[in-house]
Design a protein around this motif. Structure first.
Motif, PDB file in Angstrom:
ATOM      1  N   LYS A  39       1.083   1.253  -6.813  1.00 13.43           N
ATOM      2  CA  LYS A  39      -0.216   2.251  -6.911  1.00 13.43           C
ATOM      3  C   LYS A  39      -1.123   1.792  -8.119  1.00 13.43           C
ATOM      4  O   LYS A  39      -0.480   1.729  -9.178  1.00 13.43           O
ATOM      5  N   SER A  41      -7.582   2.328   1.811  1.00 13.17           N
ATOM      6  CA  SER A  41      -7.147   2.596   0.429  1.00 13.17           C
ATOM      7  C   SER A  41      -8.354   1.801  -0.448  1.00 13.17           C
ATOM      8  O   SER A  41      -8.742   0.603  -0.129  1.00 13.17           O
ATOM      9  N   HIS A  99      -7.567   0.482  -3.228  1.00  7.13           N
ATOM     10  CA  HIS A  99      -7.092  -0.370  -3.987  1.00  7.13           C
ATOM     11  C   HIS A  99      -6.998  -1.939  -3.160  1.00  7.13           C
ATOM     12  O   HIS A  99      -6.545  -2.867  -3.834  1.00  7.13           O
ATOM     13  N   VAL A 113       4.719   3.374  -4.018  1.00  7.77           N
ATOM     14  CA  VAL A 113       4.100   4.038  -5.097  1.00  7.77           C
ATOM     15  C   VAL A 113       4.101   2.977  -6.028  1.00  7.77           C
ATOM     16  O   VAL A 113       3.373   2.981  -6.977  1.00  7.77           O
ATOM     17  N   LYS A 171       0.723  -1.109  -0.046  1.00  8.76           N
ATOM     18  CA  LYS A 171       0.084   0.058   0.060  1.00  8.76           C
ATOM     19  C   LYS A 171       0.769   1.381   0.000  1.00  8.76           C
ATOM     20  O   LYS A 171       0.355   2.271  -0.774  1.00  8.76           O
TER      21      LYS A 171
END
Length: 378
Positions: A31, A108, A110, A28, A25
């Motif tokens: 991401k 998050s 994601h 980057v 998480k």
């Protein structure tokens, strides 16, 4: 029913799975990649205390309950005062860890936290098959302990098993600036067994009675040993038990890593991430995850070089000695702590030593039983 397709699927929301998820998480590089964490329950666990050593500051410092710069080692063969600088010995409760990591991951977009139980992974179809759904991914991080581990008798199996009392006393008893790494003076028969104390104030401490043995014992034995130590060694006649914790940690040379493939990476206990000779896992997990991230970014096989063969051999030999001669534990650990510096000990346990440094450690522990185990396990 087939669920969505994920870039990574993490099977198991325990310490290893959540450490891995948090690193993904916060990097980057990952991401925008959709990741699933699948576990039967994401409730906050309050039953475990993890300890580890590290120099200076660390990523978990804001969560630790207590840290120490000094400690003690005690046995019937001698005692040793442990000055840890530049290291600190740090204590982290599972409750703080789970609250923090779950909150971070839930924030998050994601990540999906999915409550389900995975029964198998189909590496051909790239699917994890759960009770409720089937989950597709490009790679699976699997924390489940393989069934072969429980079935085979071809490897050494010891267990670090323990029970602890977090107690409170009316009078000031403890020195909160020093912890007790091991105290072998209260024995259980001819076993490798010791007491471990983490004081958090002058009136509160976590006291654990721990075994490194090829067998598991009854809960009543832990209670008997704990009460005897508190009464006869700490001289405490009045106290309140605030909390209890207990656990069983495998100490084994079973080759968990052989189950790593290009599609599946075993993690946590199921990946052999518990240091076999000590039972320590928290920082070991952090190091393994760093290597995984490094491998992914450099385009290498994800599980490449997660283990060093020479340290695996050292652990196999040590486990074999304790499995055959469990009565030798007190002598081995006394020599380990009295004949080596804290820096040498921690570097060796962190698997950062050279062959020359390894030999110094080995000579300090010399016993004919190690020669026998070397030829049994080499």
């Amino acid at each position: 029913m087939l669920g969505p397709v994920y870039y990574y699927v993490i099977i198991g929301g325990g310490m290893a799975g959540l450490q891995l998820a948090l690193r993904l998480k916060n990097d980057v590089f990952f991401k925008g990649k959709k990741i699933a964490i699948i576990d039967p329950s994401f409730s906050v666990k309050k039953d475990t205390t993890w300890c580890f050593w590290e120099k200076e500051t660390g990523q978990w410092d804001k969560l630790i309950t207590k840290s120490w710069k000094e400690g003690n080692f005690k046995s019937s063969l001698g005692s040793q005062h442990l000055k840890l600088s530049p290291y600190r010995y740090k204590m982290l409760t599972s409750e703080r860890f789970y609250k923090y990591t779950l909150a971070e991951i839930k924030n998050s977009k994601h990540f999906d936290l999915i409550e389900d139980e995975i029964s198998e992974i189909d590496a051909v179809k790239m699917e994890a098959i759960g009770k409720n759904k089937t989950y597709k991914g490009t790679h699976f991080f699997d924390s489940r302990v393989p069934s072969e581990y429980f079935e085979t008798e071809n490897y050494t199996k010891l267990y670090q098993h323990f029970k602890g009392y977090k107690i409170s006393t009316e009078k000031p008893i403890f020195n909160p600036e020093k912890f007790l790494m091991m105290d072998f003076r209260l024995k259980y028969k001819n076993s490798t067994s010791f007491t471990y104390i983490l004081p958090t104030s002058t009136t509160e401490a976590l006291i654990e009675y721990t075994f490194f043995t090829p067998y598991i014992t009854e809960e009543a034995i832990y209670d008997k040993q704990l009460k005897e130590y508190i009464a006869n060694f700490l001289k405490i006649d009045s106290y309140t038990v605030l909390q209890e914790e207990e656990g069983i940690i495998p100490m084994t040379d079973f080759p968990f890593e052989k189950n790593n493939t290009s599609e599946i990476t075993k993690i946590g206990t199921g990946g052999g991430w518990v240091k076999p000779s000590t039972g320590y896992a928290f920082k070991n997990t952090e190091r393994k995850i760093s290597k995984i991230i490094e491998n992914i970014k450099s385009g290498k096989e994800i599980s490449k070089d997660l283990f060093q063969k020479k340290f695996q051999l050292y652990d196999r030999i040590f486990l074999d000695v304790l499995a055959r001669r469990n009565d030798k534990g007190e002598k081995i650990f006394t020599d380990f702590y009295k004949k080596n510096t804290v820096d040498e000990i921690f570097r060796y346990l962190d698997e950062k030593t050279s062959i020359k440094e390894d030999l110094k450690i080995m000579f300090s522990l010399f016993d004919p039983e190690f020669i026998k185990s070397f030829f049994r396990k080499f």
